[in-house]
Design an enzyme around this catalytic site. Structure first.
Site, PDB file in Angstrom:
ATOM      1  CE  LYS A 165      41.874  41.926  35.590  1.00 47.20           C
ATOM      2  NZ  LYS A 165      42.189  41.915  37.034  1.00 47.20           N
ATOM      3  CE  LYS A 265      41.455  37.090  42.430  1.00 42.29           C
ATOM      4  NZ  LYS A 265      41.775  38.500  42.667  1.00 42.29           N
TER       5      LYS A 265
HETATM    6 MG    MG Z   1      42.951  42.078  41.167  1.00 42.31          MG
END
Ligand code: MG
Length: 367
Positions: A165, A265
């Site tokens: 991240k 997702k």
């Molecule tokens: Mg992502």
């Protein structure tokens, strides 16, 4: 067969690492997950789960799931849960948008279709392909040193595909990327995910500074146009995630050659039905995928595993064992990550049986 009742349960899932942190200082400590139990007049009960990554990751939030279910679920009472196309049509007609609200209901209906037919959902989605599904490990945004330590700990568990991240101050992000990249072994995969947070001038600096590193760049900026402009300034393989919210954006981005990999997702697009449509489009278009979700436990992980395991192996960039990030198991039979891989359960339906004591009393019952 008809749906007679839908029960809604809320479950807190504290994260095993304590905190999960991503771009722009965002973080959460506990997943707020919603489980639906869909009852039928045939005695079959289907289960679905949806869990936004807090309220600030996607346009979705946990209380919004429950509020949306109170609005939507009454329209499914009396419907045949095995008719997924009809179910999705009814949901889209009765509630515009809000795909995350529809995701758990859709997953539960696939579970019922599998239970009714005696087949695993992976068979209904096209059939199991290959031995197991590779999962990536997300590495929270932290100091470069601690991110390298975290990567080493995940490697010790068998992971070799890391999504770090970033999405903060560019100089720090360059240092994070360089430190982690230098620690990787041969054959390991590195993805730097900015989760929409760089402005174009920041993203432009980062991509120029890391041009010599073998990595994938993921969703650098918020808007599609900004992402496309950065895509055209880098030679690194490019992944889009948040901005690809359905089939229309997938087609547009493919036509623009805006990405090399797309992240699907389940809750972002509305469940297994929509995700399967996009999966099949990606296979036709020759585009690799990460099949995953924003959070959750064993029911979401089973749904992910069924879709991923029924996807041709060449198109599986990675997947996610979302139940591997938290400390609470909500169902028996949820896929367990081993050596960086998960497998779809082989029993009928999703192949999971919820622990009713963990789900507790329903927060709402419809029908
Ligand atoms: Mg992502």
């Amino acid at each position: 067969m008809k749906i007679t009742q839908i029960a809604v349960h809320q479950v807190d899932l504290p994260l095993s690492a304590g905190t999960y942190s991503w771009s722009d200082g965002k973080s959460i400590r506990t997943y707020d997950s919603t489980v639906v139990r869909v009852f039928t007049d045939a005695g079959l009960i289907g289960h679905g789960e949806v869990c936004p990554l807090g309220p600030s990751y996607l346009p979705a939030y946990a209380n919004g799931v429950r509020t949306g279910l109170a609005e939507l679920a009454p329209h499914l009472i009396g419907q045949d849960p095995r008719q997924l196309g009809v179910i999705n049509r009814v949901m889209d007609q009765q509630l515009k948008g809000h795909p995350y609200v529809k995701s758990a209901l859709d997953i539960a209906c696939w579970d019922i279709l599998g239970l009714a037919s005696g087949l695993p959902v992976s068979t209904l989605l096209g059939g199991r392909q290959g031995e197991a599904v590779k999962c990536y490990r997300a590495i929270s945004r932290d100091t470069p040193e601690r991110m390298v330590e975290r990567v080493a700990a995940c490697r010790a568990e068998g992971h070799h595909h890391f999504q770090i991240k970033v999405g903060g101050e560019p100089d720090f992000d360059i240092a994070r990327i360089r430190a982690v990249a230098a620690s990787l072994g041969a054959g390991e995969v590195l993805v730097a995910d900015a989760n929409t947070s760089w402005l174009p001038h920041q993203a432009a600096r980062v991509v120029r500074a890391i041009e010599d590193i073998d990595l994938y760049l993921e969703q650098p900026c918020l808007g599609y146009g900004e992402c496309l402009s950065i895509r055209r300034r880098t030679s690194r393989p490019f992944i889009l995630d948040e901005i690809i919210d359905g089939p229309a954006m997938l087609l547009r981005a493919h036509a623009d050659q805006a990405m090399d990999v797309v992240n699907i997702k389940l809750s972002k697009v509305g469940g297994l039905t929509a995700a399967r449509q996009m999966r099949d489009m990606c296979v036709v278009m020759g585009l690799a995928m990460t099949i995953e979700d924003s959070g959750g436990s064993d029911i979401v992980t089973a749904a992910i595993a069924h879709l991923a395991h029924s996807t041709p192996e060449a198109f599986r960039f990675s997947s996610s064992d979302v139940n591997g990030y938290n400390t609470v198991s909500i169902a028996e039979g949820g896929p367990q990550q081993r050596g960086g891989y998960i497998e779809a359960p082989t029993g009928p339906g999703l192949g999971v049986v919820p622990y009713l004591d963990v789900l507790g009393k329903p927060v709402a019952t419809i029908g």
